[in-house]
Design a protein around this motif. Structure first.
Motif, short mmCIF file in Angstrom:
data_model
loop_
_atom_site.label_atom_id
_atom_site.label_comp_id
_atom_site.label_asym_id
_atom_site.label_seq_id
_atom_site.Cartn_x
_atom_site.Cartn_y
_atom_site.Cartn_z
N LEU A 141 13.10 8.81 -0.61
CA LEU A 141 13.32 8.83 -2.03
C LEU A 141 13.36 7.44 -2.63
N ILE A 142 13.76 6.47 -1.84
CA ILE A 142 14.02 5.18 -2.46
C ILE A 142 13.34 4.02 -1.74
N GLY A 143 12.90 4.27 -0.49
CA GLY A 143 12.27 3.21 0.30
C GLY A 143 11.13 2.51 -0.44
N ASP A 186 0.85 -1.19 0.00
CA ASP A 186 0.00 0.00 0.00
C ASP A 186 0.90 1.25 0.00
N GLY A 187 0.28 2.39 0.00
CA GLY A 187 1.04 3.64 0.02
C GLY A 187 1.80 3.87 -1.27
N ARG A 188 2.93 4.56 -1.14
CA ARG A 188 3.68 4.94 -2.32
C ARG A 188 4.27 3.75 -3.06
N ALA A 189 4.59 2.67 -2.30
CA ALA A 189 5.17 1.50 -2.96
C ALA A 189 4.19 0.89 -3.96
N VAL A 234 15.09 -7.40 1.40
CA VAL A 234 16.04 -6.30 1.32
C VAL A 234 16.37 -5.82 2.73
N ARG A 235 17.67 -5.73 3.07
CA ARG A 235 18.08 -5.10 4.32
C ARG A 235 18.82 -3.82 3.96
N ALA A 283 8.80 -2.24 -3.20
CA ALA A 283 8.18 -2.81 -4.39
C ALA A 283 9.03 -3.94 -4.93
N PHE A 284 10.35 -3.75 -4.90
CA PHE A 284 11.27 -4.79 -5.39
C PHE A 284 11.10 -6.06 -4.56
#
Lengths: 540, 349
Positions: free
Chosen positions: B51-53, B22-25, B67-68, B58-59
């Motif tokens: 900026l990248i979270g 949900d949200g920006r992702a 992802v860590r 999504a990835f």
């Protein structure tokens, strides 16, 4: 065991061996960053000639010393005055001030100084305000003046907290006698209060000076090129020089610690702590001035940065509700990090106080070389920039593959790194507290056959409690705002309020930064009240 | 207490185990999440969370690769990776400018990125060695206060700024990473002598030193300083954050002036990365259409891949791009830049 008292009133006894060993071990643990720095300097070499290195060192060194001396002097005066006003006089709303006065310490300087600039500098909130009454010129804060002002306002709590703790358990009888003998309030302050508080003032000022040396955020934004800034700007493109400059910084810190030890040895022995009622001096016609001064400090140190933060926050919330860009943070982005921040800071504060106690006992009660050395290591490490402490943690944990696997990126190393970074704050206050326990009490309980730990629990700790709380409080507030260690040493996915503020501010998400910074200040106020002020009041 | 922390982490993570984001992702990937592959990529990110979270989220959802992230300042992270050396936990390093990546390349810590991933961006925006790749761009511009600087006063080139008309009016973020990178390219393009002289003339023209881009953009918006050389990106964020109170706009030098250089943000894979396949996939994902659209729409950066066009509010791209500079040929480029800036006396005003 033989016990004699020297002319300065300080006992000269032989320290018990187990105390020396524990204190020595603590000192050794605090030596991790310094030894890392030595190693880097021994194994690297700069491309510059000695003359060039010297040239690049002297300017920043001189600016660092100038700033540290100025900030040290003003915070000593301000912190002592505020401590006296809030503990020994009939200043109105003392409990309110006791909660508010320590708080400027909690602004991370990188966002606190920026908010300060935005409120006061040309075109800022103050300029908008005074423009309405026809004033169109506001001064620009920068350089030495700006760095001095902002660091004074953000660091005076280092003096205020330990001195207030010391004054709280200063027996009223001393002052009463002095006043009965006809001395004026001022001369009582000078002759009785000041000498009794001297070691606390000195210990607090030492912290201010060391913090000023290590600070990056404020000098960076005020554009005042000190040693720490030089270490920072060269850390990538000229690493050997960066490490060399850091070593100069450490040597400077050790010298300062030595000077302070020497000076505080010559101060009147305090050894006069009693948990008893305190005498409150009526302020008389000075009351309005005292109130104005206290209010002024809180306004400048707390409200001025908070004004910009609130302005950013409100604008952001308004935009979010008004259908503009929504905020990049939600409730979870605030609550989780706030909880992380609170518990890790409380744990660190408790551990830091416990860790430095042996050193405090050894230094405060005996003369011992191990004590002096441990004291110097613990205290001077406070001047080291957080980034170097973080790097040192990695350097040492990677010396063994077991440590690399089991320690790197764990809470254990994080709390250890915080403790090493801020242990000096607990040590200063604890040493003052130890030397304030009257030895005759101690001797009496010893004669009565009380065992060591029982003595510690029933005689020493209760009397030392206000000092230890003050020391723990300093560590607590500092840990809450710490940034480089919180980013680099913490386990993955352990956001704190300060790292969240970093994310927001770095890319100009000022609304988010404002909200989070206000949460940080509020949380500090709650914790200061719950853990320090309320407990200290109970001790009365 | 440590147990406490673990409990907290698991509760914090459990919300993301929903099968959809949900949200920006969700703007980047809106379908069901893939099942967990038990693979993990560890990223040291100099790009901040906002900026990248969402892209990383999504990835993780789309590929099932965990992802860590260790977040921080790009330079600090590069110094940390160098300190950890071959024992570093980082598989991928994301930097906000090429300098820190070049530093690690100099220490022989970088591996190489797969050919097909490199093919996702033009050659100017990657290292000739294949060790790092650009994944978004930020353009150098002149931010200026619109009340204090009339349009006709704006310079056509950075070289104009040494003119006495601009005495005491221009701010330089001289110790900032992207300024250092820009100046390094300046030296490479126009020659050492010209670049050094320009900086010297700027100092003589009373250019004001400021610590970083953000501080300049903020001070320009207040009118504390009239203009400054910065990355284009900050002014968009400030305008959103402060609304009409922020009185600054970007000026694009245009054409092929060195002042309008595109500085790329760089991604790289460490030589010691455990799962190179997953690391390459991550970098490839940063260059995908969804991620590149996010960069330009949400964070006002220039896309470099995925066939995405720049956000129309951005000034047009020019011929000059930082990737066209061969960093390898610069040798001690960054170190010399640091010395020249230091020697110019800009810090001691």
């Amino acid at each position: 065991m033989e016990s004699s008292t020297t002319d300065s009133g300080r006992p000269r006894r032989r320290a018990p061996w187990h105390l020396k060993i524990t204190a020595g071990a603590v000192g050794l643990l605090f030596a991790f960053p310094a030894s890392y720095l030595l190693w880097r300097n021994a194994t690297g070499s700069t491309g510059e000639s000695r003359a060039e290195v010297l040239e690049r060192t002297l300017g920043p060194l001189w600016r660092t010393i100038r700033l540290a001396v100025l900030v040290g002097i003003t915070t000593a005066v301000l912190g002592t005055l505020l401590a006296w006003l809030t503990t020994r006089t009939e200043l109105p709303a003392r409990r309110l001030w006791r909660v508010l006065l320590p708080l400027p310490l909690v602004y991370p300087t990188f966002v606190g100084a920026a908010a300060f600039i935005r409120t006061l500098n040309p075109g800022g909130l103050l300029a908008d305000l005074v423009a309405k009454i026809g004033i169109h010129e506001t001064p620009q804060l920068r350089g030495l003046l700006g760095a001095w002002l902002v660091l004074t306002l953000f660091t005076y709590p280092y003096v205020y907290l330990p001195v207030a703790a010391r004054l709280r358990n200063l027996p009223a009888s001393l002052e009463e006698n002095s006043r009965l003998l006809g001395s004026s309030g001022w001369s009582t302050f000078q002759r009785i209060v000041l000498p009794q508080a001297a070691s606390a003032i000195s210990a607090g000022t030492l912290l201010v000076v060391l913090y000023t040396i290590s600070d990056f955020g404020a000098v960076q934004l005020m554009r005042y090129d000190t040693l720490t800034r030089a270490v920072w700007t060269t850390r990538l493109n000229n690493q050997p020089l960066s490490f060399a400059l850091a070593a100069v910084l450490l040597v400077l810190a050790i010298l300062i610690v030595g000077i302070e030890r020497f000076a505080s040895h010559r101060m009147t022995a305090p050894a006069r702590a009693e948990s008893s009622r305190t005498l409150l001096v009526p302020l008389g016609k000075w009351r309005p001035f005292a109130l104005a001064a206290t209010t002024g400090v809180v306004v400048l140190g707390l409200a001025v940065p908070a004004a910009s933060l609130a302005d950013w926050a409100i604008e952001g919330i308004r935009r979010d509700f008004g259908g503009g860009r929504e905020l990049f943070i939600d409730r979870h982005d605030v609550l989780g990090p706030a909880w992380n921040t609170a518990w890790v800071s409380i744990v660190t504060a408790a551990i830091a106080v416990a860790a430095v106690l042996p050193v405090a006992f050894l230094v405060g009660r005996y003369r011992s070389r191990v004590g002096s050395l441990s004291n110097a290591l613990v205290t001077s490490t406070f001047a080291m920039p957080g980034l170097l402490i973080a790097l040192a943690m990695f350097f040492w944990t990677l010396r063994s593959s077991w440590a690399a696997e089991h320690l790197r990126g764990t809470m254990l190393v994080l709390v250890f790194a915080y403790t090493v970074r801020f242990g000096a704050q607990a040590l200063g206050a604890a040493t003052v507290a130890v030397s304030a326990v009257p030895l005759r009490l101690h001797d009496a309980s010893r004669t009565l056959g009380a065992k060591r730990f029982r003595r510690l629990a029933t005689v020493d700790l209760p009397l030392m409690a206000p000092g230890l709380l003050a020391g723990g409080g300093l560590v607590l507030l500092s840990t809450m705002k710490e940034l480089p260690i919180s980013l680099l040493v913490a386990p993955f996915d352990f956001p704190t309020l300060s790292t969240k503020i970093f994310h927001s501010f770095e890319d100009a998400f000022v609304a988010e930064a404002g909200i989070l910074a206000l949460v940080l200040v509020t949380l500090s106020a709650i914790l200061t009240w719950l853990l320090i002020v309320r407990r200290a009041d109970h001790l009365d | 207490m440590a147990l406490f922390g673990i409990l907290l982490l698991t509760t914090a993570c459990s919300s993301s185990s929903d099968s959809r984001l949900d949200g920006r992702a969700a703007e980047i990937y809106g379908d069901e999440c893939a099942s967990d592959t038990k693979k993990t990529v560890t990223i040291y990110s100099g790009r901040t969370e906002y900026l990248i979270g969402p892209i990383l989220e999504a990835f993780a959802c789309e590929t099932g690769i965990d992802v860590r992230v260790r977040w921080g300042n790009s330079t600090d992270l590069a110094v940390l990776i160098a300190e950890e050396g071959t024992a570093t936990e980082a598989d991928v390093f994301l930097s906000r400018s090429p300098g820190p990546v070049g530093f690690l390349e100099g220490k022989n810590l970088l591996g190489s990125i797969n050919e097909e991933v490199l093919a996702q961006v033009s050659e100017e925006n990657q290292a000739s060695s294949g060790a790092w790749i650009g994944f978004s761009g930020r353009k150098r511009v002149l931010v200026h206060n619109i009340d204090l600087v009339p349009e006709k006063d704006l310079p056509k080139s950075v070289f104009d700024l040494t003119d006495s008309r601009y005495r005491g009016r221009v701010a330089l973020p001289a110790t900032n990473g992207s300024f250092e990178d820009w100046f390094t390219v300046f030296r490479d393009t126009h020659g050492n002598a010209t670049a050094t002289q320009w900086l010297k003339d700027m100092v003589e023209n009373d250019a004001e030193y400021y610590p970083n881009n953000r501080a300049i953009v903020e001070a320009t918006g207040r009118g504390e300083i009239e203009m400054g050389l910065v990355n284009h990106y900050y002014n968009y964020q400030e305008k959103i954050a402060e609304g009409m109170a922020h009185r600054a706009e970007n000026h694009d030098f245009g054409s092929d002036d060195i002042g309008s250089l595109l500085i790329i943000t760089a991604a790289t894979i460490l030589d010691t990365a455990e799962d190179k396949e997953a690391s390459n996939r991550l970098i490839s994902y940063l260059l995908s259409e969804g991620a590149q659209t996010y960069f330009t729409e949400r964070t006002f950066e220039y896309p470099l891949g995925g066939g995405v066009s720049p956000n129309p509010v951005l000034p047009p791209l020019t011929a000059l791009e930082i990737g066209s500079v061969n960093f390898d040929s610069l040798g001690g480029g960054f170190e010399d830049t640091e010395r020249i800036i230091q020697g110019s006396g800009i810090l001691n005003d």
